[in-house]
Design a protein around this motif. Structure first.
Motif, PDB file in Angstrom:
ATOM      1  N   UNK A 243       0.905  -1.186   0.147  1.00  0.00           N
ATOM      2  CA  UNK A 243      -0.101  -0.053  -0.002  1.00  0.00           C
ATOM      3  C   UNK A 243       0.942   1.379  -0.062  1.00  0.00           C
ATOM      4  N   UNK A 244       0.679   1.926  -0.872  1.00  0.00           N
ATOM      5  CA  UNK A 244       1.288   3.342  -0.986  1.00  0.00           C
ATOM      6  C   UNK A 244       0.579   4.306  -0.026  1.00  0.00           C
ATOM      7  N   UNK A 245       0.853   4.797   1.048  1.00  0.00           N
ATOM      8  CA  UNK A 245       0.181   5.555   1.975  1.00  0.00           C
ATOM      9  C   UNK A 245       0.003   7.148   1.391  1.00  0.00           C
ATOM     10  N   UNK A 246      -1.244   7.495   1.565  1.00  0.00           N
ATOM     11  CA  UNK A 246      -1.127   8.558   1.286  1.00  0.00           C
ATOM     12  C   UNK A 246      -0.822   9.274   0.025  1.00  0.00           C
ATOM     13  N   UNK A 247      -1.039   8.396  -1.263  1.00  0.00           N
ATOM     14  CA  UNK A 247      -0.453   9.038  -2.533  1.00  0.00           C
ATOM     15  C   UNK A 247      -0.789  10.313  -3.034  1.00  0.00           C
ATOM     16  N   UNK A 248      -0.006  11.120  -2.871  1.00  0.00           N
ATOM     17  CA  UNK A 248      -0.658  12.466  -3.141  1.00  0.00           C
ATOM     18  C   UNK A 248       0.595  13.614  -3.550  1.00  0.00           C
ATOM     19  N   UNK A 249       0.200  14.645  -4.072  1.00  0.00           N
ATOM     20  CA  UNK A 249       1.267  15.594  -4.321  1.00  0.00           C
ATOM     21  C   UNK A 249       0.890  17.052  -3.881  1.00  0.00           C
ATOM     22  N   UNK A 250       1.795  17.619  -3.287  1.00  0.00           N
ATOM     23  CA  UNK A 250       1.470  18.812  -2.469  1.00  0.00           C
ATOM     24  C   UNK A 250       1.538  20.017  -3.565  1.00  0.00           C
ATOM     25  N   UNK A 251       0.824  20.918  -3.524  1.00  0.00           N
ATOM     26  CA  UNK A 251       0.872  21.972  -4.624  1.00  0.00           C
ATOM     27  C   UNK A 251       1.982  22.882  -4.294  1.00  0.00           C
ATOM     28  N   UNK A 252       2.543  23.340  -5.399  1.00  0.00           N
ATOM     29  CA  UNK A 252       3.703  24.419  -5.351  1.00  0.00           C
ATOM     30  C   UNK A 252       4.834  23.810  -4.677  1.00  0.00           C
ATOM     31  N   UNK A 257       4.969  17.881 -14.229  1.00  0.00           N
ATOM     32  CA  UNK A 257       3.578  17.986 -14.440  1.00  0.00           C
ATOM     33  C   UNK A 257       2.750  16.477 -14.348  1.00  0.00           C
ATOM     34  N   UNK A 258       1.442  16.707 -14.086  1.00  0.00           N
ATOM     35  CA  UNK A 258       0.711  15.334 -14.206  1.00  0.00           C
ATOM     36  C   UNK A 258       1.408  14.484 -13.098  1.00  0.00           C
ATOM     37  N   UNK A 259       2.099  14.910 -12.014  1.00  0.00           N
ATOM     38  CA  UNK A 259       2.857  13.888 -11.141  1.00  0.00           C
ATOM     39  C   UNK A 259       1.903  12.726 -10.729  1.00  0.00           C
ATOM     40  N   UNK A 260       0.694  13.303 -10.138  1.00  0.00           N
ATOM     41  CA  UNK A 260      -0.012  12.353  -9.618  1.00  0.00           C
ATOM     42  C   UNK A 260      -0.761  11.186 -10.618  1.00  0.00           C
ATOM     43  N   UNK A 261      -1.047  11.886 -11.472  1.00  0.00           N
ATOM     44  CA  UNK A 261      -1.665  10.933 -12.692  1.00  0.00           C
ATOM     45  C   UNK A 261      -0.729   9.982 -12.971  1.00  0.00           C
ATOM     46  N   UNK A 393      -8.648  21.314  -3.523  1.00  0.00           N
ATOM     47  CA  UNK A 393      -9.643  20.618  -3.596  1.00  0.00           C
ATOM     48  C   UNK A 393      -9.804  19.736  -4.928  1.00  0.00           C
ATOM     49  N   UNK A 394      -9.505  20.190  -5.909  1.00  0.00           N
ATOM     50  CA  UNK A 394      -9.631  19.199  -7.000  1.00  0.00           C
ATOM     51  C   UNK A 394      -8.861  17.987  -7.033  1.00  0.00           C
ATOM     52  N   UNK A 395      -7.563  18.041  -6.579  1.00  0.00           N
ATOM     53  CA  UNK A 395      -6.637  16.820  -6.075  1.00  0.00           C
ATOM     54  C   UNK A 395      -7.353  16.091  -5.097  1.00  0.00           C
ATOM     55  N   UNK A 396      -7.863  16.493  -4.109  1.00  0.00           N
ATOM     56  CA  UNK A 396      -8.468  15.758  -3.142  1.00  0.00           C
ATOM     57  C   UNK A 396      -9.601  14.848  -3.609  1.00  0.00           C
ATOM     58  N   UNK A 397     -10.364  15.661  -4.396  1.00  0.00           N
ATOM     59  CA  UNK A 397     -11.478  15.031  -5.245  1.00  0.00           C
ATOM     60  C   UNK A 397     -11.189  13.615  -6.195  1.00  0.00           C
ATOM     61  N   UNK A 398      -9.982  13.980  -6.941  1.00  0.00           N
ATOM     62  CA  UNK A 398      -9.444  13.111  -7.614  1.00  0.00           C
ATOM     63  C   UNK A 398      -8.948  11.648  -7.159  1.00  0.00           C
ATOM     64  N   UNK A 399      -8.407  11.823  -5.822  1.00  0.00           N
ATOM     65  CA  UNK A 399      -7.917  11.049  -5.132  1.00  0.00           C
ATOM     66  C   UNK A 399      -8.957  10.130  -4.419  1.00  0.00           C
ATOM     67  N   UNK A 400      -9.953  10.800  -3.838  1.00  0.00           N
ATOM     68  CA  UNK A 400     -11.010  10.050  -3.230  1.00  0.00           C
ATOM     69  C   UNK A 400     -12.036   9.334  -4.202  1.00  0.00           C
TER      70      UNK A 400
END
Ligand SMILES: [Zn+2]
Length: 531
Positions: A243-252, A257-261, A393-400
């Motif tokens: 499991x990759x824990x909290x796989x997210x990308x913090x802004x700025x 580019x498109x790191x999370x995708x 908020x858009x990034x959070x929605x994508x992950x969820x």
């Protein structure tokens, strides 16, 4: 006769299937029947018409092991319907403990309001201690690499062969005691110092027992793809369930580019090759982190106490101002309004305040405030926790919304009173799980209620090997919640964080009623869910 009958509710069974009206019959700690049972009688009948009945929520990424010793009834999380917390995450666990690491663990638990002596050494002894204490929720345990490394006394990047074998023995002991797997926290000391080979060897041991590997990976900005490659290498060595824990990308923070995708594409690619890797997310645009995480390795090379001492030196501070471009890189960029104090034993009055606010209160430069807090923590420097605005908020929605992402909270259970409350002034502890349902499902319509419940029940339970949990079905353990989705209220806010969420009317753990009509009964029927 049945022990408990939950009558007339809309059952959402945790698989993602649409709700259907059913009664739920319970004997002892198990669900014995699900269906229309008009003739059934029970010692306790819970009327659920107009409500949803669902499996108890599984927080797949919890740090409640920090606070459970001072809060065994898990006040803030059980009221959100969390019946199982998977703890020992990000490399941090409370065992094993050796003479080399006793101070570290004592400070950690002291930060979270537990001041009794540490009465355990091995993971087995620790789990026995928790079992004797008794907890309201079930707990499933990772053994943390940071704890293992600290207990083995490893300093710097390379462990000796003797230390390496000691670490392997600690992991083996933890797995034999029933841990679900090994966790790492590779953005923090001492985990970040470790090389890949060390982690491969340790995960081979955990994997030999059928364990899962969970990792707070080494980097999620400029080097995110290398970090995921490393993760996959370690995961494969343990058999692949990971499991990759909290796989997210913090802004700025300088991510490509498109790191999370692209990161998600790597996960999907590995799955196609047979690596059983999944990921999880957190509920808010804000998330927690370690205050010392931005410090470069050289300051921390000789332990927390000496680092705290060094931080009092103006020359060290002057050098550090230019050398903290890591971890939460926006701090280095001077975005002080994004960071808030959370858990600090020395400055509980600052909990919930941003560093910009602290600078105004203390009438000092924010860097000096930052260093003052860490310096005052002494050997507890490692345990000071901050919370920051991390995501859009858009990034959070994508992950969820992504089907491979389970819904975790990445916080710890707290309470509205006593010393623990002073170190928890943020909604994460009080409404993190409820936020998914009250905000992301009901308000933002990011995903359906059935899908959200699947991602907080069967998906994490299956992936972590929690047999009999996460589904509302005959034969499953009676971990259940009853609530009216229209009546969920987060209550806790940034301004007034110390408030329990409302709307989860009934919570059952192993068949025992822990929340009854919205009130905590004080019952502690939780179990250690051993592999
Ligand atoms: Zn983490």
């Amino acid at each position: 006769m049945l022990d408990v009958l939950i009558r007339g509710g809309q059952v959402i069974d945790g698989t993602g299937a649409p709700r259907r009206q059913s009664d739920v019959a319970i004997v002892g700690d198990r669900i014995v029947e699900v269906g229309l049972l008009p003739q059934a009688t029970a010692a306790r009948v819970i009327e659920a018409s107009g409500s949803v009945v669902a499996p108890g929520f599984v927080d797949c990424h919890s740090h409640t092991d920090w606070s459970i010793q001072a809060n065994p009834t898990a006040e803030s999380t059980i009221r959100q319907g969390i019946t199982t917390e998977i703890v020992g995450q990000c490399g941090w666990s409370n065992a094993p403990v050796s003479e080399a690491s006793r101070e570290l663990i004592t400070q950690r638990l002291g930060t979270y309001a537990y001041h009794d002596p540490i009465a355990w050494s091995s993971t087995g002894e620790y789990l026995e201690f928790i079992g004797r204490m008794g907890t309201s929720p079930n707990l499933a345990w990772f053994v943390g690499h940071n704890a293992v490394r600290a207990a083995a006394g490893v300093i710097g990047p390379t462990a000796t062969e003797a230390q390496m074998e000691q670490m392997e023995a600690y992991v083996a002991e933890a797995m034999e005691a029933g841990c679900v797997g090994l966790s790492t926290g590779l953005e923090f000391e001492p985990g970040r110092t470790a090389q890949t080979d060390e982690l491969v060897r340790l995960n081979r041991v955990a994997g030999g027992y059928g364990g899962i590997y969970a990792s707070h990976i080494r980097n999620r900005d400029a080097a995110i793809f290398q970090a995921i490659d490393e993760f996959m290498t370690i995961a494969r060595a343990g058999g692949g369930r990971a499991e990759i824990s909290h796989l997210n990308v913090r802004y700025n923070t300088g991510a490509p580019d498109r790191a999370w995708e692209r990161a998600v594409e790597m996960v999907e690619g590995a799955r196609r090759e047979g690596v059983d890797v999944m990921a999880d997310t957190t509920p808010y645009t804000e998330g927690i982190g370690q205050m010392a995480g931005i410090l470069p390795p050289w300051v921390l090379a000789h332990g927390s106490a000496r680092a705290a001492e060094a931080l009092k030196d103006p020359a060290v501070r002057a050098r550090l101002r230019g050398e903290c471009d890591r971890y939460w890189r926006f701090i280095h960029r001077g975005e002080w309004g994004r960071v808030r104090m959370l858990g600090s034993a020395e400055f509980p009055e600052l909990s919930g305040k941003s560093l910009a606010e602290v600078a105004a209160i203390w009438d000092k430069d924010p860097w000096d405030c930052y260093f003052d807090v860490l310096a005052a923590a002494g050997s507890g420097l490692d345990s000071v926790i901050v919370v920051a605005e991390l995501f859009t908020p858009e990034h959070v929605a994508d992950m969820i919304g992504h089907p491979l992402f389970s819904l975790g909270v990445d916080s710890f259970s707290s309470r509205v009173d006593g010393p623990l409350s002073e170190r928890t002034r943020h909604p994460l502890s009080f409404a993190g799980m409820l936020h998914y349902l009250a905000y992301h499902v009901r308000e933002n319509r990011t995903l359906s209620l059935e899908e959200a419940i699947r991602k907080m029940t069967s998906q994490p339970a299956d992936h972590h090997g929690l047999a009999g949990r996460g589904r509302l079905a005959e034969g499953s353990f009676a971990d259940l919640v009853v609530f009216d989705p229209g009546h969920l209220e987060e209550v806790s806010t940034l301004e007034q964080p110390l408030a329990y969420s409302r709307g989860i009317d009934y919570v059952l753990v192993n068949g025992a009623v822990v929340v009854d009509g919205g009130e905590h009964t004080g019952a502690r029927p939780g179990r250690n869910l051993l592999r």
